[in-house]
Design a protein around this motif. Structure first.
Motif, short mmCIF file in Angstrom:
data_model
loop_
_atom_site.label_atom_id
_atom_site.label_comp_id
_atom_site.label_asym_id
_atom_site.label_seq_id
_atom_site.Cartn_x
_atom_site.Cartn_y
_atom_site.Cartn_z
N LYS A 30 11.20 11.07 7.79
CA LYS A 30 11.18 9.62 7.55
C LYS A 30 11.51 8.96 8.87
CE LYS A 30 12.57 10.40 2.84
NZ LYS A 30 13.71 10.74 1.99
N SER A 31 10.47 8.41 9.48
CA SER A 31 10.65 7.86 10.82
C SER A 31 10.77 6.35 10.78
CB SER A 31 9.47 8.28 11.69
OG SER A 31 9.49 7.58 12.90
N THR A 32 11.42 5.81 11.78
CA THR A 32 11.50 4.35 11.89
C THR A 32 10.21 3.78 12.47
OG1 THR A 32 12.58 4.69 14.00
CG2 THR A 32 14.01 4.21 12.15
N LEU A 90 5.44 6.45 9.61
CA LEU A 90 5.81 6.23 8.21
C LEU A 90 4.54 6.12 7.35
CD1 LEU A 90 8.61 6.02 7.06
CD2 LEU A 90 8.41 3.55 7.12
N ARG A 98 3.09 9.46 6.94
CA ARG A 98 3.82 10.20 5.90
C ARG A 98 3.29 9.82 4.51
NH1 ARG A 98 8.30 9.50 2.64
NH2 ARG A 98 9.52 11.42 2.36
N GLU A 99 3.03 8.54 4.35
CA GLU A 99 2.51 8.07 3.06
C GLU A 99 1.12 8.65 2.79
OE1 GLU A 99 4.82 3.76 2.79
OE2 GLU A 99 2.67 3.81 3.17
N ALA A 107 1.42 12.09 1.65
CA ALA A 107 1.90 12.08 0.26
C ALA A 107 0.74 11.76 -0.69
CB ALA A 107 3.01 11.06 0.11
N LEU A 108 -0.12 10.84 -0.27
CA LEU A 108 -1.29 10.48 -1.09
C LEU A 108 -2.22 11.69 -1.24
CD1 LEU A 108 -2.12 6.96 0.42
CD2 LEU A 108 -1.22 7.41 -1.86
N GLU A 132 -6.92 4.17 4.28
CA GLU A 132 -5.62 4.27 4.97
C GLU A 132 -5.74 5.09 6.26
OE1 GLU A 132 -2.21 3.06 4.13
OE2 GLU A 132 -3.77 1.72 3.40
#
Lengths: 484, 316
Positions: A86-88, A93, A96-97, A100-101, A141
């Motif tokens: 989980k990056s700033t 980020l 990462r999503e 996950a998708l 995305e």
């Protein structure tokens, strides 16, 4: 030397390795910024191809399609990073999503396949519809992410290029300086090797000039050179020692030769004197006979004064040749001088006043070199009164002053110049002087010979026009040196 | 010669060392920058779903949420709530640890998406606008009835005669428009008998200058309106300028929203009667805080009222 060359080699190899390493590192960094992009794109393509076996299986239940589906599903799952931090950073980020998708998409595909296996039509159809929407969303995305990342990379690329340029510049400078350093290191190594040689050559020149006192050459760190240097130093020191020894021997030899030469000259002188003596012994016999004949003739003819004169003359000659000793009693010298005075009075009856002053008791107590007073008186007669018209006087005085026996011959003649006095008192060495030494010089040389340690054995006091006084001081406590 | 050689050796060696060190430092800096990692790995990943509109209200919500995320060791991704973009629809698949939604959408669609998230047990917090549900989600924001009452209070306090009122909503402030009934009920409650006639509802679009057009048309067509309430700060500023241009200052009261320096200046000059100020930054901050509580403790307050303030010429 070998170590230096090896060191330079290692230095250059390390430098080149570093340049290579930094270039590769920069390539890796540049490459890594695109790696994520490539991964995502690859997954996007795989997802698109994944659709075909999925649809085929859902419509035909083909085992081949199922097998491919399972393989593709596993492949896709393997491509998804196991741990998505989980990056700033908003892009990461979003990435990462997206992963996950994709994972959700694969889970949904598994659910659809399960539903199909269970012939649950109401189960897999809505799932497939949801998957289609999800896939579309994933594609959007991914595109959005690519655009964002590209935008970010454009900024980062500018910074990267600037840094890359700086690194290349510093690398170039590093190579230049390290090459320069290596060259200097080699030069130093060469110098280290040649320096002892140069010093050897310089020292050889010094040695050839006879300078053996130069310091030893210091050893270098090169074994072979050190070996030569040590051998050279040893040789130099040995030769130096030999040379010193030879010099010392040479000095002794020279001293010996000089001594021998002096002895030879002395012997020569002695021989000559013996010859003169012999000659002098031969001539007086003829002279005595002649004088006796003359004296008898004068008596026969009644010339008593001439006879007396010739008798004294004969006594004087006899006196001079009778005693062959070098050192005689004072009485002997005074007797001879009396005979000489008689003759001088006959020669100069009017204007020469002769005084002989001595204490009678001293005549037998002291010994002096033979014939040292008569030549001095003769010298006065010959030289002192050359241009004198007035009365001339010669005074011979003998006295004792402490341990010295002082014999003085004084005249009131024209005197002797200072240069001549100096020349007389400091005669040339015996080997350099002429053998024809007469009168005063003879006396001085003989006195110096018999009394070498007494510098004031004879003194001459004279001034132009006021006469000359010659003083002889004989140390009665020391015997004269009569040995050669 | 020897000395020169030695100096050259030392100098070149030092320069080479400096060049090497700088090069190495740059390579290392490049590497570190390339592989920069957070010193403290965030614990939660939350998603914030807002309208595309990025006016000061939503910007401040985002700022507040980001401040809270940083403070509470969480990270935040910002998404649109636009149904055409599927962001909210796909929120349940995005692997987030919690979702903050500002649901100014059509209620049935919004509820469906929120239920989908609830079904996947993803913590959810609503902000600025509530969606009615059997099992209400935690809500952070202002009570729009209260907002309406405060607006009405300002209008009633300054009106000596009857109030003929128009409320201008805006696409830039969709939450308020979505709950316009509540707002108007609040206004009516505050004004009571002073309110003359029905409240006129108007709406501006997302254009920052749209309010100018609207006010101009309003006072050209119907001059009976003597009080206009704006729900957006940009609209307030734009309308005040038109009121000055049309020489309506003193005849028409303007009640605005927000505390921008321009609005405060107009209040000081008496052009704007007063302004309603909500705190969007606090809404964003509180939303993230509620999500963290939900993740860590499993529960949070059902509703958090972030309050509303009045700024007017009285100095209150």
């Amino acid at each position: 030397m070998v170590l230096s060359v090896f060191g330079v080699f290692i230095l250059l190899v390390l430098s080149t390795t570093y340049i290579l390493f930094s270039s590769i590192r920069m390539q890796e960094i540049a490459d890594s910024s695109f790696q994520k992009e490539r991964n995502l794109k690859s997954m996007q393509e795989s997802l698109m191809t994944y659709q075909t076996p999925l649809l085929e299986y859902l419509s035909t239940r083909s085992s081949n399609a199922l097998a491919k589906l399972l393989v593709d599903s596993q492949t896709l799952r393997n491509k998804i990073p196991a741990n998505m931090p989980k990056s700033t950073d908003s892009t990461e980020l979003r990435e990462r999503e997206v992963y996950a998708l994709i994972l959700s998409f694969l889970d949904m595909a598994d659910a659809a396949v399960e539903a199909k296996r269970g012939r649950n039509i109401a189960g897999y159809i809505p799932v497939y519809e949801e998957m289609t929407r999800l896939l579309k969303y994933i594609n959007e995305e991914v595109e959005k992410l690519s655009t964002e990342r590209f935008r970010d990379q454009l900024d980062a690329y500018g910074v990267f290029v600037a840094d890359f340029r700086n690194i290349q510049l510093w690398n170039l400078l590093f190579i230049i300086f390290i090459s320069f350093f290596s060259i200097l290191l080699l030069l130093r190594a060469v110098e280290k090797m040649t320096d002892p040689m140069v010093r050897l050559s310089e020292m050889a020149t010094e040695l050839s000039d006879g300078h053996f006192g130069v310091e030893d050459i210091k050893t270098s760190s090169i074994y072979e050179i050190d070996h030569v240097v040590e051998a050279f130093n040893r040789m130099k020191n040995e030769i130096g020692k030999y040379i010193e020894e030879i010099r010392w021997q040479e000095n002794i030899k020279q001293e010996y030769m000089q001594e021998r030469l002096r002895n030879l000259k002395m012997e020569e002188l002695v021989r000559r004197m013996e010859i003169y003596t012999l000659q002098a012994q031969m001539n007086p016999h003829f002279l005595f006979n002649t004088l006796n004949t003359g004296m008898q003739l004068a008596i026969v003819e009644g010339a008593d004064r001439t006879g007396e004169y010739m008798e004294y003359l004969s006594l004087l000659f006899r006196h001079n040749i009778r005693n062959k000793d070098s050192i005689v009693p004072l009485r002997h010298e005074i007797e001879g001088l009396k005979y000489y005075f008689y003759i001088l009075k006959v020669r100069f009856p009017k204007n020469l006043d002769l005084v002989l002053d001595y204490p009678e008791e001293m005549l037998d107590g002291y010994r002096i070199p033979v014939s040292i007073l008569q030549p001095l008186v003769e010298n006065c007669v010959v030289h002192a009164f050359k241009n004198s018209a007035g009365p001339s006087s010669i005074v011979v005085r003998i006295e004792k002053r402490r341990s010295d026996l002082v014999l003085t011959v004084a005249d009131n003649g024209c005197g002797i110049s200072a240069e001549i006095v100096e020349g007389l008192l400091h005669p040339l060495p015996i080997d350099e002087s002429s053998s024809r030494v007469m009168g005063l010089e003879n006396v001085i040389q003989r006195l110096y010979f018999f009394y070498p340690d007494k510098k004031d054995v004879i003194e001459i006091e004279s001034a132009s026009g006021s006469g000359t006084t010659i003083t002889i001081r004989i140390d009665t406590e020391n015997e004269p040196c009569i040995a050669f | 010669m020897k000395l020169l050689l030695r100096i050259g050796l030392i100098l070149s060696g030092l320069l080479a060392l400096v060049a090497f060190s700088l090069s190495l430092a740059l390579v290392r800096a490049l590497h570190v920058r390339g592989a920069e990692a957070d010193s403290r790995a965030p614990e939660y990943h939350f998603a914030l779903y807002l309208p595309d509109n990025r006016n000061s209200f939503f910007t401040e919500i985002i700022r507040g949420a980001e401040n809270a995320a940083e403070e509470m060791n969480a990270v935040l991704s910002i998404h649109t709530i636009d149904p055409a973009r599927f962001d909210l629809e796909m929120a349940s698949f995005s692997g987030v640890d919690g979702v903050v939604v500002c649901p100014y959408l059509e209620h049935s669609f919004a509820r469906r998406q929120l239920e989908k998230l609830q079904a996947r047990q993803i913590p959810l917090v609503l902000i600025n606008h509530n969606v009615p549900n059997d099992r209400p989600w935690p809500y952070i924001g202002t009570n729009n009835f209260d907002v309406g009452r405060k607006m009405g209070t300002i209008a009633g306090r300054t009106a000596e005669e009857e109030v003929r009122l128009a409320v201008v909503y805006s696409e830039k402030e969709p939450g308020m428009f979505a709950e316009r009934e509540l707002v108007e009920m609040g206004i009516a409650d505050a004004l009571r008998e002073k309110l003359r006639g029905p409240i006129m509802s108007l709406k501006t679009n997302s254009n920052l200058l749209d309010a100018e057009r609207m006010v101009y048309e309003l006072f050209t067509d119907d001059s009976r309106i003597n009080t206009v309430i704006f729900t957006d700060s940009n609209d307030t500023i734009a309308a005040a300028q038109v009121i000055i241009d049309m020489n309506l200052v003193g005849r028409v009261r303007i009640i605005g929203s927000g505390n921008d320096p321009g609005i405060i200046e107009y209040i000081r000059k008496g052009i704007v009667t007063g302004s309603i100020v909500v705190n969007p930054e606090k809404i964003g901050y509180q939303a993230v805080k509620s999500l963290v509580e939900l993740r860590s403790a499993g529960y949070t307050s059902t509703s958090v009222d972030t309050g509303v303030e009045i700024v007017d010429g009285s100095g209150r």
